[in-house]
Design an enzyme around this catalytic site. Sequence first.
Site, PDB file in Angstrom:
ATOM      1  N   CYS A  66       1.039  -1.138  -0.069  1.00 47.45           N
ATOM      2  CA  CYS A  66       0.584  -0.116   0.281  1.00 47.45           C
ATOM      3  C   CYS A  66       0.982   1.425  -0.096  1.00 47.45           C
ATOM      4  O   CYS A  66       1.639   1.361   0.181  1.00 47.45           O
ATOM      5  CB  CYS A  66      -1.006  -0.489   0.674  1.00 47.45           C
ATOM      6  SG  CYS A  66      -2.092   1.682   1.252  1.00 47.45           S
ATOM      7  N   CYS A  70       0.456   4.405   7.231  1.00 50.96           N
ATOM      8  CA  CYS A  70      -0.566   4.454   8.032  1.00 50.96           C
ATOM      9  C   CYS A  70       1.052   3.937   9.295  1.00 50.96           C
ATOM     10  O   CYS A  70       1.506   2.292   8.585  1.00 50.96           O
ATOM     11  CB  CYS A  70      -1.559   3.465   8.201  1.00 50.96           C
ATOM     12  SG  CYS A  70      -2.444   4.494   6.977  1.00 50.96           S
ATOM     13  N   CYS A  73       0.367   0.246  10.491  1.00 49.17           N
ATOM     14  CA  CYS A  73       0.024  -1.027   9.129  1.00 49.17           C
ATOM     15  C   CYS A  73       1.114  -1.744   8.768  1.00 49.17           C
ATOM     16  O   CYS A  73       2.060  -1.174   8.215  1.00 49.17           O
ATOM     17  CB  CYS A  73      -0.445  -0.200   8.374  1.00 49.17           C
ATOM     18  SG  CYS A  73      -1.584  -1.683   6.618  1.00 49.17           S
ATOM     19  N   CYS A 110     -17.086  -8.277   5.430  1.00 55.47           N
ATOM     20  CA  CYS A 110     -15.966  -6.825   5.002  1.00 55.47           C
ATOM     21  C   CYS A 110     -14.758  -7.682   3.815  1.00 55.47           C
ATOM     22  O   CYS A 110     -14.181  -8.290   4.532  1.00 55.47           O
ATOM     23  CB  CYS A 110     -15.765  -6.548   6.241  1.00 55.47           C
ATOM     24  SG  CYS A 110     -14.906  -5.281   6.337  1.00 55.47           S
ATOM     25  N   CYS A 141     -20.247  -5.222   3.337  1.00 53.83           N
ATOM     26  CA  CYS A 141     -19.235  -3.953   3.070  1.00 53.83           C
ATOM     27  C   CYS A 141     -17.528  -4.003   3.167  1.00 53.83           C
ATOM     28  O   CYS A 141     -17.158  -5.274   2.637  1.00 53.83           O
ATOM     29  CB  CYS A 141     -18.050  -4.439   4.882  1.00 53.83           C
ATOM     30  SG  CYS A 141     -17.507  -2.863   5.967  1.00 53.83           S
ATOM     31  N   CYS A 201     -19.244   2.620   8.435  1.00 51.67           N
ATOM     32  CA  CYS A 201     -18.748   2.366   9.236  1.00 51.67           C
ATOM     33  C   CYS A 201     -17.421   2.536   9.648  1.00 51.67           C
ATOM     34  O   CYS A 201     -16.386   3.028   9.353  1.00 51.67           O
ATOM     35  CB  CYS A 201     -18.024   0.450   8.943  1.00 51.67           C
ATOM     36  SG  CYS A 201     -17.081  -0.335   9.913  1.00 51.67           S
ATOM     37  N   ARG A 277     -18.180  -1.534  17.712  1.00 53.50           N
ATOM     38  CA  ARG A 277     -17.747  -3.363  17.423  1.00 53.50           C
ATOM     39  C   ARG A 277     -16.248  -3.117  18.303  1.00 53.50           C
ATOM     40  O   ARG A 277     -15.066  -2.531  17.943  1.00 53.50           O
ATOM     41  CB  ARG A 277     -17.353  -3.000  15.943  1.00 53.50           C
ATOM     42  CG  ARG A 277     -16.870  -4.846  15.468  1.00 53.50           C
ATOM     43  CD  ARG A 277     -16.625  -4.870  13.899  1.00 53.50           C
ATOM     44  NE  ARG A 277     -18.146  -5.077  13.981  1.00 53.50           N
ATOM     45  CZ  ARG A 277     -18.249  -4.129  12.302  1.00 53.50           C
ATOM     46  NH1 ARG A 277     -17.422  -3.580  12.028  1.00 53.50           N
ATOM     47  NH2 ARG A 277     -19.346  -4.406  12.627  1.00 53.50           N
TER      48      ARG A 277
HETATM   49  N1  SAM Z   1      -6.402   0.556   3.303  1.00 55.28           N
HETATM   50  C1  SAM Z   1      -8.002   0.988   3.578  1.00 55.28           C
HETATM   51  C2  SAM Z   1      -7.926   1.874   4.488  1.00 55.28           C
HETATM   52  O1  SAM Z   1      -7.244   2.008   4.790  1.00 55.28           O
HETATM   53  O2  SAM Z   1      -8.883   2.570   4.464  1.00 55.28           O
HETATM   54  C3  SAM Z   1      -8.282  -0.147   4.159  1.00 55.28           C
HETATM   55  C4  SAM Z   1      -7.599  -1.168   4.916  1.00 55.28           C
HETATM   56  S1  SAM Z   1      -7.067  -1.084   6.718  1.00 55.28           S
HETATM   57  C5  SAM Z   1      -5.731  -1.843   6.976  1.00 55.28           C
HETATM   58  C6  SAM Z   1      -8.474  -0.566   7.891  1.00 55.28           C
HETATM   59  C7  SAM Z   1      -8.365  -0.074   8.992  1.00 55.28           C
HETATM   60  O3  SAM Z   1      -7.262  -1.419   9.904  1.00 55.28           O
HETATM   61  C8  SAM Z   1      -7.910   0.770   9.905  1.00 55.28           C
HETATM   62  O4  SAM Z   1      -8.053   1.853   8.666  1.00 55.28           O
HETATM   63  C9  SAM Z   1      -6.894   0.674  10.558  1.00 55.28           C
HETATM   64  O5  SAM Z   1      -8.449   1.686  11.659  1.00 55.28           O
HETATM   65  C10 SAM Z   1      -6.883  -0.859  10.574  1.00 55.28           C
HETATM   66  N2  SAM Z   1      -6.202  -1.722  11.845  1.00 55.28           N
HETATM   67  C11 SAM Z   1      -4.993  -1.499  10.553  1.00 55.28           C
HETATM   68  N3  SAM Z   1      -3.377  -1.532  10.975  1.00 55.28           N
HETATM   69  C12 SAM Z   1      -4.043  -1.909  12.303  1.00 55.28           C
HETATM   70  C13 SAM Z   1      -3.422  -3.032  13.367  1.00 55.28           C
HETATM   71  N4  SAM Z   1      -2.516  -2.887  13.235  1.00 55.28           N
HETATM   72  N5  SAM Z   1      -3.735  -2.820  14.553  1.00 55.28           N
HETATM   73  C14 SAM Z   1      -5.196  -2.432  15.065  1.00 55.28           C
HETATM   74  N6  SAM Z   1      -6.169  -1.397  13.422  1.00 55.28           N
HETATM   75  C15 SAM Z   1      -6.199  -1.533  12.446  1.00 55.28           C
HETATM   76  C1  DTB Z   2     -11.813  -1.909  11.466  1.00 55.17           C
HETATM   77  O1  DTB Z   2     -11.712  -1.208  12.303  1.00 55.17           O
HETATM   78  N1  DTB Z   2     -10.602  -2.725  11.721  1.00 55.17           N
HETATM   79  C2  DTB Z   2     -10.370  -4.391  10.463  1.00 55.17           C
HETATM   80  C3  DTB Z   2     -12.185  -3.735   9.635  1.00 55.17           C
HETATM   81  N2  DTB Z   2     -12.152  -2.146  10.103  1.00 55.17           N
HETATM   82  C4  DTB Z   2     -10.855  -3.342   8.188  1.00 55.17           C
HETATM   83  C5  DTB Z   2      -9.144  -4.107  10.460  1.00 55.17           C
HETATM   84  C6  DTB Z   2      -8.582  -4.643  11.462  1.00 55.17           C
HETATM   85  C7  DTB Z   2      -7.382  -4.733  10.831  1.00 55.17           C
HETATM   86  C8  DTB Z   2      -6.008  -5.508  11.773  1.00 55.17           C
HETATM   87  C9  DTB Z   2      -5.095  -5.707  11.407  1.00 55.17           C
HETATM   88  C10 DTB Z   2      -4.957  -6.605  10.531  1.00 55.17           C
HETATM   89  O2  DTB Z   2      -5.165  -7.498  10.420  1.00 55.17           O
HETATM   90  O3  DTB Z   2      -4.253  -6.673   9.344  1.00 55.17           O
HETATM   91 FE1  SF4 Z   3      -2.741   0.699   3.361  1.00 54.98          FE
HETATM   92 FE2  SF4 Z   3      -2.958   0.211   5.487  1.00 54.98          FE
HETATM   93 FE3  SF4 Z   3      -2.548   2.318   6.067  1.00 54.98          FE
HETATM   94 FE4  SF4 Z   3      -5.177   0.632   4.441  1.00 54.98          FE
HETATM   95  S1  SF4 Z   3      -4.385   1.242   6.925  1.00 54.98           S
HETATM   96  S2  SF4 Z   3      -4.016   2.898   3.897  1.00 54.98           S
HETATM   97  S3  SF4 Z   3      -3.484  -0.639   4.049  1.00 54.98           S
HETATM   98  S4  SF4 Z   3      -1.313   1.768   4.810  1.00 54.98           S
END
Ligand code: SAM
Ligand code: DTB
Ligand code: SF4
Length: 338
Positions: A66, A70, A73, A110, A141, A201, A277
Amino acid sequence: MADDASIRPARDLSIPRHDWTLEEVEALFARPFMELVFEAASVHRRWFDPNEVQKSQLLSVKTGGCAENCGYCSQSASFKTGLKAEKLMEPTAVIAEAMAAKAGGASRFCMGAAWRELKDRDTPKLAAMISGVKALGLETCATLGMLNADQAKQLKEAGLDYYNHNLDTGPEYYAEVVTTRSYQDRLETLQHVRDAGMSTCCGGIVGMGEKRRDRAGLLHALATLPVHPDSLPVNALVPVGGTPLGERVLKEGEIDPIEFVRTVAVARLVCPKSMVRLSAGREGMTPEMQALCFLAGANSIFVGGKLLTTPNPEEDDDAKLFALLDLKPMPLKIEARA
Ligand code: SAM
Ligand code: DTB
Ligand code: SF4
């Protein structure tokens, strides 16, 4: 004789409001813990059956690589997390996963993609996945990064019920978390989602090294949106090695569990009709901690052994948890909006 102020009935906390001030939200966080949980539990009962918990299941339909940075992530191309990037899945494979999720008891499916924004060339494939999942009788979703107004309309037409787009943290801490997009970018996509007639959401992550003021800032931002999120995910940071925020938490320690429960309770109070949630991070939580979160107003979870890239409790573990706490799955219905 009683003066006017003392005879005025206390404000009914269960009625949704959009005029919260940051100071009021901070004052909720500062309530004695027992009072806070009791008030949140009371508001929860006003709108929901407290024994019902909704189950959603996630699938990463496009993993890794990506362009956003973030700091939490596993999927950002900016960090070395050891995750292998994969291309967009085929709709048939996604629909097969959704069937398995339904058989496991999920009522919403989702689909997540590691994209900064949706590209028009990918929309037909996404639309095929969405309509196929919807045809199984599941709520749909997706979380695909930023959308423009046209893309939101196309996803809605394909049968998308919910769009996940998190604000992640309070506006003051945002730049410590991600610098490749702004709070305003997130708010604009949420507006396109609402304008297209989809449910939102939207929530955030707790335990990224932020202060209580930032957690209050996140909940204040959510509570003052034109429409409260239909679903409000409260994620506990899953620390991923190689990410700046994950490494920081691995070194400095995780957030106090009671402060996490406070955050859930305040979310329930400021968005009384939202589905709150208990999202990422359940794998590290005891049954007692999860019970406190449900008492404080959480009424939805992610099920299945995997979130997007990290582990989640297995179906058997959650079956035990539901039996232990006398919880039952929430029947499928489109949730009330504030
Ligand atoms: N790329 C899209 C975005 O960021 O909107 C969708 C996927 S992203 C992985 C969805 C959400 O997962 C993020 O907005 C974040 O709040 C949550 N998330 C991602 N990595 C996480 C982590 N290590 N621990 C907790 N929540 C996480
Ligand atoms: C949200 O708030 N949490 C979910 C969903 N919306 C997309 C994602 C959690 C991701 C946790 C880290 C991972 O598994 O990569
Ligand atoms: Fe990309 Fe992860 Fe950020 Fe979603 S949360 S925009 S997958 S870096």
